[in-house]
Design a protein around this motif. Structure first.
Motif, PDB file in Angstrom:
ATOM      1  N   ALA A 589      29.445 -18.268   0.921  1.00 50.90           N
ATOM      2  CA  ALA A 589      29.135 -17.047   0.185  1.00 50.90           C
ATOM      3  C   ALA A 589      29.219 -15.837   1.107  1.00 50.90           C
ATOM      4  O   ALA A 589      28.845 -15.904   2.276  1.00 50.90           O
ATOM      5  N   PRO A 590      29.708 -14.706   0.593  1.00 51.95           N
ATOM      6  CA  PRO A 590      29.706 -13.481   1.422  1.00 51.95           C
ATOM      7  C   PRO A 590      28.311 -13.122   1.906  1.00 51.95           C
ATOM      8  O   PRO A 590      28.149 -12.584   2.997  1.00 51.95           O
ATOM      9  N   ARG A 591      27.291 -13.413   1.080  1.00 53.05           N
ATOM     10  CA  ARG A 591      25.901 -13.148   1.470  1.00 53.05           C
ATOM     11  C   ARG A 591      25.095 -14.421   1.240  1.00 53.05           C
ATOM     12  O   ARG A 591      24.584 -14.652   0.143  1.00 53.05           O
ATOM     13  N   PRO A 592      24.941 -15.257   2.247  1.00 50.51           N
ATOM     14  CA  PRO A 592      24.287 -16.565   2.044  1.00 50.51           C
ATOM     15  C   PRO A 592      22.845 -16.461   1.585  1.00 50.51           C
ATOM     16  O   PRO A 592      22.380 -17.299   0.822  1.00 50.51           O
ATOM     17  N   ILE A 644      12.651 -15.814  15.027  1.00 49.05           N
ATOM     18  CA  ILE A 644      13.888 -15.688  14.253  1.00 49.05           C
ATOM     19  C   ILE A 644      14.891 -14.876  15.060  1.00 49.05           C
ATOM     20  O   ILE A 644      14.730 -13.662  15.228  1.00 49.05           O
ATOM     21  N   PRO A 645      15.952 -15.506  15.574  1.00 52.93           N
ATOM     22  CA  PRO A 645      16.915 -14.793  16.429  1.00 52.93           C
ATOM     23  C   PRO A 645      17.925 -13.993  15.610  1.00 52.93           C
ATOM     24  O   PRO A 645      17.979 -14.068  14.375  1.00 52.93           O
ATOM     25  N   SER A 646      18.766 -13.251  16.328  1.00 56.36           N
ATOM     26  CA  SER A 646      19.754 -12.393  15.672  1.00 56.36           C
ATOM     27  C   SER A 646      20.766 -13.194  14.875  1.00 56.36           C
ATOM     28  O   SER A 646      21.248 -12.741  13.833  1.00 56.36           O
ATOM     29  N   ALA A 647      21.134 -14.393  15.327  1.00 57.48           N
ATOM     30  CA  ALA A 647      22.130 -15.200  14.617  1.00 57.48           C
ATOM     31  C   ALA A 647      21.662 -15.561  13.223  1.00 57.48           C
ATOM     32  O   ALA A 647      22.473 -15.660  12.293  1.00 57.48           O
ATOM     33  N   ALA A 648      20.352 -15.759  13.029  1.00 53.95           N
ATOM     34  CA  ALA A 648      19.817 -16.069  11.705  1.00 53.95           C
ATOM     35  C   ALA A 648      19.604 -14.795  10.899  1.00 53.95           C
ATOM     36  O   ALA A 648      19.900 -14.752   9.696  1.00 53.95           O
ATOM     37  N   ARG A 649      19.096 -13.750  11.515  1.00 56.27           N
ATOM     38  CA  ARG A 649      18.857 -12.494  10.802  1.00 56.27           C
ATOM     39  C   ARG A 649      20.147 -11.936  10.211  1.00 56.27           C
ATOM     40  O   ARG A 649      20.134 -11.302   9.147  1.00 56.27           O
ATOM     41  N   LYS A 651      22.408 -13.341   8.703  1.00 53.15           N
ATOM     42  CA  LYS A 651      22.774 -13.989   7.444  1.00 53.15           C
ATOM     43  C   LYS A 651      21.943 -13.491   6.269  1.00 53.15           C
ATOM     44  O   LYS A 651      22.165 -13.916   5.133  1.00 53.15           O
ATOM     45  N   ALA A 652      20.965 -12.608   6.520  1.00 54.96           N
ATOM     46  CA  ALA A 652      20.032 -12.169   5.478  1.00 54.96           C
ATOM     47  C   ALA A 652      20.410 -10.785   4.971  1.00 54.96           C
ATOM     48  O   ALA A 652      20.633  -9.855   5.751  1.00 54.96           O
ATOM     49  N   TYR A 653      20.448 -10.638   3.640  1.00 56.30           N
ATOM     50  CA  TYR A 653      20.759  -9.382   2.967  1.00 56.30           C
ATOM     51  C   TYR A 653      19.599  -9.082   2.020  1.00 56.30           C
ATOM     52  O   TYR A 653      19.193  -9.940   1.246  1.00 56.30           O
ATOM     53  N   TYR A 654      19.089  -7.849   2.062  1.00 55.92           N
ATOM     54  CA  TYR A 654      17.869  -7.585   1.311  1.00 55.92           C
ATOM     55  C   TYR A 654      17.890  -6.205   0.650  1.00 55.92           C
ATOM     56  O   TYR A 654      18.524  -5.268   1.132  1.00 55.92           O
ATOM     57  N   TYR A 655      17.195  -6.135  -0.495  1.00 54.29           N
ATOM     58  CA  TYR A 655      17.005  -4.907  -1.251  1.00 54.29           C
ATOM     59  C   TYR A 655      15.523  -4.546  -1.225  1.00 54.29           C
ATOM     60  O   TYR A 655      14.658  -5.425  -1.228  1.00 54.29           O
ATOM     61  N   GLY A 689      17.846  -6.369  12.298  1.00 56.67           N
ATOM     62  CA  GLY A 689      18.921  -7.329  12.506  1.00 56.67           C
ATOM     63  C   GLY A 689      19.504  -7.887  11.226  1.00 56.67           C
ATOM     64  O   GLY A 689      20.529  -8.576  11.253  1.00 56.67           O
ATOM     65  N   GLY A 690      18.847  -7.623  10.080  1.00 56.70           N
ATOM     66  CA  GLY A 690      19.377  -8.039   8.792  1.00 56.70           C
ATOM     67  C   GLY A 690      20.226  -6.939   8.179  1.00 56.70           C
ATOM     68  O   GLY A 690      20.506  -5.909   8.799  1.00 56.70           O
ATOM     69  N   HIS A 691      20.646  -7.138   6.933  1.00 62.82           N
ATOM     70  CA  HIS A 691      21.513  -6.197   6.245  1.00 62.82           C
ATOM     71  C   HIS A 691      20.732  -5.530   5.121  1.00 62.82           C
ATOM     72  O   HIS A 691      20.423  -6.159   4.105  1.00 62.82           O
ATOM     73  N   ASP A 692      20.420  -4.240   5.309  1.00 66.27           N
ATOM     74  CA  ASP A 692      19.669  -3.472   4.317  1.00 66.27           C
ATOM     75  C   ASP A 692      20.652  -2.983   3.259  1.00 66.27           C
ATOM     76  O   ASP A 692      21.564  -2.205   3.544  1.00 66.27           O
ATOM     77  N   LEU A 693      20.461  -3.427   2.010  1.00 62.84           N
ATOM     78  CA  LEU A 693      21.383  -3.088   0.924  1.00 62.84           C
ATOM     79  C   LEU A 693      20.905  -1.915   0.087  1.00 62.84           C
ATOM     80  O   LEU A 693      21.507  -1.617  -0.948  1.00 62.84           O
TER      81      LEU A 693
END
Length: 825
Positions: A589-592, A644-649, A651-655, A689-693
């Motif tokens: 998935a583009p955003r797991p 929680i390291p950067s490699a895991a963060r 993969k996270a996308y949040y609203y 480190g995550g993706h703020d949507l």
């Protein structure tokens, strides 16, 4: 044969019996009697397989333990309990700062009569513009589909809130309450009052240590901060009445400690008893070594302990400062201890089980010595481990290699029990590091509570690994791959499908609810086309680890999946991906991992429990209300994030969402600093480190708050569904974006179909069919058009595109929910 690294999260059962017991336990909730088991995704009798976490030195900043003082939220409110007299009356004076407006929130019984006296001595009576409402939408009890878990969660007695706000008229106000309850509630807390003003002072309280263990003293510290008006704060000590030369002095202090079993003890400056546990000192209140006020307690039992502090002071201009705050401290009884002082620690070759692991070449292992403690109160054979691995460069200077860690299970060796730490030897080559090696900033953390319980600043390592691995021939310039970051992937975890292997969806979408939640996804699941699964663990309060393990058990038979989560479900998904192998690792998935309203940094409603615990007492809900989860407090979330390291963060996308000038909930928003959705503030919802949507206004955390429920945003649900899986491209695909310019009618709405695609030929027609809540349906044409919606309600919009060469059609559906400014629904 089971791999020896499987974690025993549940008692061992044969594989067939485990699968059957899982089906039996969840059949009623899932609404099915049989689940087809996949061949991949690691069906294991003993539970999920842990990852061997390793990361680059650039992650050291992510993984360091937080300073508790940095996560102490300053309270700008004063919470006053209401204790009725024998005739049902109560009266109390409170002080308001003259700077700006103030707000008064009263929580009590529906039959209460209130009267308010201003500083001039005039009783306002009915002229006080009280806003009255039933106490709804706390976001801390299941609000939907209560029949799915426990109908008794419905409050047994009605409560009511009254809100009053306006110019402060700084000075002494008085609130009077008259109730018909009479003697039934004498000497009991019948309600409470929350006073919020614009005074620059805020009160903070925190535990100065993170390793809070049974039988070891805990030092709590407090400070009063003053907002300087330029975006900064200054911290002040809390001296006694006889100390001079400060900007203020303390008149009254009251401290109440509530132990894990509910027993309470109080100290008060007014009667002199608080002086026996206070030690004042000068220094910065943001320092764990020095704060304005400190006192020690000795916890005698494991569990969650609460401390409430109320202060009355005078500033240098004689104005009254009244503030109250509380802090929660999780205390544990560890079952393991670090035994590194008794035994040598070696860096050696790993001894894998080749029947279960792939690519197990050049793997190194560090056996961390531990000892088992008293298990009479229960205990765990596992712990979260974190340490920094250091070596030396060719000149003998210290050189960081990597951090190592993850969830480790105790293994017995000839030398004694150990927690095994494994890493790929390529990390040594990437750093160009040579012996002697050592571990720095080593810590062991309780898996369920995120409380550190053992550690050491430095631990030397003796090397017995092959020379070619210990002394890299040259420094390698390489990007860490999956095996370096997470360890070798299990052989029975399927590879992702090839790009053109199927013409069906590649992902199962798992819809995950949050803390203490009902089936919030039931009404909003349709945009998430099959295959999908609704996670079902309704009405439960679990740590992030417990939540993640339960999520694994409900998805272990899914080869490839992504998650779309609400609230704590976003933290549980991230925890699962970081620590365990699952179908998330084979997601394309583009955003797991996507989430809405997730408190990655904790929630003030978990930190400041005084008001909410009072509600529990008022409703007699002690046995039916979900308890606090330490991972959702500010400091608990910060310690959890430190694993929680950067490699895991990444993969996270949040609203995130928030209310307008009209809050989502009058009571909860009074307790949450900053703009919020009624449960989580915007700052609390950030994941570094995550993706703020993005942030959406006029959406709330639960369905029964002032603005619409954040999961009811149909357009966002469509976007999340589109990014939760990969499809084979269709020959034609309609795509629509609908953008209201404001949440209320009348609203200028933009309809955009420019994202629609066709594989061959061209699109010749864009038709928009709009089903309006009032009036006849409307049909418009064009790729990009605008229209104005003038009636409140739900607009059902269908885009139909037509192409030629060959002639094809496709449709896309969107919804717009518009409200009338005068209608809270």
């Amino acid at each position: 044969m089971l791999n020896k690294h499987f974690q025993r999260s549940r008692p061992h059962q044969p594989r067939g019996r485990r699968a059957l017991s899982w089906l039996a336990r969840h059949a009623a909730l899932l609404g099915c009697a049989l689940i087809t088991l996949g061949t991949g995704a690691s069906l294991a009798a003993d539970g999920p397989l842990v990852k061997e976490l390793v990361g680059p030195p650039s992650d050291f900043g992510w993984m360091g333990l937080p300073d508790p003082a940095d996560h102490a939220v300053g309270s700008k409110t004063d919470l006053i309990p209401v204790e009725l007299a024998a005739d049902g009356s109560w009266s109390r004076e409170f002080h308001v700062d003259p700077a700006g407006d103030f707000k008064l929130t009263v929580v009590g019984r529906a039959g209460w009569q209130l009267d308010l006296q201003n500083p001039e001595g005039r009783w306002l009576g009915k002229s006080a513009a009280w806003q009255e409402a039933g106490l709804e939408g706390l976001g801390l009890s299941p609000a939907e589909n209560k029949s799915a878990h426990d109908a008794d969660l419905t409050p047994v007695e009605p409560l009511k809130t009254w809100s009053f706000s306006g110019p402060s008229e700084g000075g002494s106000w008085r609130l009077q309450v008259q109730s018909s309850e009479g003697t039934e509630r004498v000497s009991q807390t019948a309600g409470f009052v929350v006073v919020t003003d614009q005074s620059p002072w805020s009160l903070s309280l925190w535990s100065s240590k993170l390793d809070t263990l049974v039988g070891q003293p805990i030092t709590l510290q407090a400070a009063l901060q003053r907002d300087l008006g330029d975006g900064t704060e200054t911290s002040q000590d809390l001296p006694g009445q006889d100390q001079k030369g400060f900007d203020f002095f303390v008149d009254q202090l009251q401290l109440t400690a509530t132990a894990a079993d509910g027993s309470r003890r109080s100290w008060s400056r007014a009667d002199g008893t608080l002086d026996t546990v206070l030690t004042a000192s000068a220094g910065s209140a943001k320092s764990a070594e020095s704060a304005g006020l400190s006192f020690q307690v000795m916890p005698e039992m494991a569990g969650l302990h609460r401390f409430d502090l109320r202060l009355r002071a005078f500033d240098d201009q004689g104005r009254v400062i009244e503030r109250s705050t509380s802090v929660l401290v999780q205390v544990i009884q560890p079952s393991l201890a670090l035994a590194a002082e008794d035994r040598a620690v070696f860096l050696r070759t790993a001894d894998p089980d080749p029947s279960k692991m792939a690519g197990e070449t050049q793997r190194l292992q560090i056996d961390l010595p531990v000892s088992r403690l008293d298990f009479s109160r229960g205990g765990s054979e596992q712990a979260m481990v974190y340490a920094e691995l250091w070596g030396h460069d060719a000149d003998g200077l210290p050189l960081p290699v990597a951090w190592v860690g993850g969830i480790k299970h105790v293994e017995d060796t000839a030398e004694g029990p150990v927690l095994p730490i494994r890493l790929d030897s390529r990390w040594l080559a990437k750093a160009g590091a040579r012996p002697p090696y050592r571990l720095q900033n080593l810590r062991l953390v309780d898996v369920d509570s995120s409380v550190p319980f053992a550690g050491t600043a430095e631990l030397p390592l003796e090397t017995i690994a092959p020379t070619s691995w210990v002394y890299p021939a040259k420094r390698l310039d390489l990007e860490p791959d999956e095996a370096m970051l997470f360890g070798p992937r299990p052989l029975d975890l399927d590879e992702p499908p090839a790009a053109a292997a199927k013409s069906t969806p590649r992902e199962t979408i798992v819809l995950v609810h949050g803390y203490c939640s009902g089936n919030v996804w039931s009404a909003y699941q349709n945009p998430f086309a099959q295959p999908r699964r609704i996670f079902s663990d309704f009405g439960q309060a679990r740590s992030n680890h417990q939540f993640a393990v339960e999520l694994w058990w409900q998805t272990f038979n899914i080869d490839h999946f992504s998650t779309v989560s609400h609230s704590q479900g976003g933290m549980a998904s991230l925890h699962l991906y970081n620590y365990y192998w699952s179908g998330l690792d084979t997601s394309l998935a583009p955003r797991p991992m996507q989430s809405v309203g997730t408190p990655f940094n904790g929630s003030a409603l978990m930190n400041d429990r005084a008001a909410l615990d009072t509600i529990i007492d008022l409703l007699n809900l002690e046995d039916r209300f979900c308890p606090v989860v330490a991972d959702l407090t500010h400091i608990g979330a910060a310690v959890w994030l430190a694993g929680i390291p950067s490699a895991a963060r990444d993969k996270a996308y949040y609203y995130r969402t928030r209310g307008t000038l009209l809050p989502c909930n009058a009571l909860t928003s009074a307790l949450i600093p900053g703009r919020d959705d009624g449960v989580v503030s915007l700052q609390e919802g950030e994941l570094a480190g995550g993706h703020d949507l993005g942030i959406e206004t006029a959406q709330c955390h639960t369905p029964d708050m002032f603005h619409p429920f954040q999961l009811s945003d149909a357009n966002r649900n469509v976007q999340m569904a589109a990014n939760a899986r990969i499809w084979i491209p269709d020959p034609i695909e309609a795509c629509a974006t609908v953008t209201p310019t404001r949440p209320y009618v009348p609203a200028l709405t933009l309809l955009d179909a420019s994202c629609s695609t066709v594989q061959s030929g061209s699109i010749v027609q864009y038709r928009w069919d709009i089903d309006r809540p009032v009036g006849s349906d409307l049909t418009l044409y064009g790729q990009n058009i605008s229209t104005t919606f003038t009636a409140a309600g739900i607009y059902h919009i269908t885009l139909t595109i037509t192409s030629t060469g060959p002639t094809l059609t496709d449709t896309a559906t969107r919804f717009v929910f518009l409200t009338d400014p005068g209608d809270p629904l």
